[in-house]
Design a protein around this motif. Structure first.
Motif: not given
Ligand SMILES: [Zn+2]
Length: 140
Positions: A6-10, A97-98, A104-107, A121-122
């Motif tokens: 669950e940690e945030q994606t980069v 992309f991504g 607007g967050g990172d996928i 994102c999920f």
């Protein structure tokens, strides 16, 4: 297999984007191959039918039509995936992309590795599918 964390994606690195780009190319090629294959089969099917079918007889037609329909359904699905891949390539080239189109967050690289054409994102995807189940025309 490990549990999704669950940690945030980069944001993606250039190396990761290139890797995913190559993955998209590979998927695109094999999809094209399958579409060609399905087209060929459905053409042969119709050809065989034209030769075999007596003009007055429509009894056997249903089988041929069902096969043609099946091939068309496969082609249809593949063409949709090809479009998704093309759109992902445009996002790689033009930016975006991504990045989730909803929040607007990172996928995240891991999700994209499994599903390189992902636009959300999920969390947003899950939300989208819930909404999409009730709505024919989702607002963009
Ligand atoms: Zn999102």
């Amino acid at each position: 297999m490990h549990c999704s964390r669950e940690e945030q994606t980069v944001a993606l690195t250039q190396t990761q984007v290139s890797k995913l780009g190559r993955e998209l190319d590979k998927q695109y090629e094999s999809l094209l191959e399958e579409v060609r294959d399905a087209l060929e089969k459905s053409e042969n099917q119709q050809y065989v039918e034209l030769i075999d079918r007596a003009p007055a007889d429509s009894g056997d037609q249903a089988t041929g039509d069902a096969l043609a329909d099946l091939n068309l359904a496969i082609i249809d699905r593949h063409v949709q995936e090809l479009r998704d891949i093309e759109a992902a390539r445009v996002r790689i080239r033009d930016g975006g992309f991504g990045t989730c189109i909803d929040c607007g967050g990172d996928i995240g690289f891991e999700r994209l590795l499994a599903y390189a054409t992902a636009k959300r994102c999920f969390v947003c995807q899950r939300q989208h599918e819930k909404t999409y189940a009730h709505e024919a025309n989702p607002k963009l």
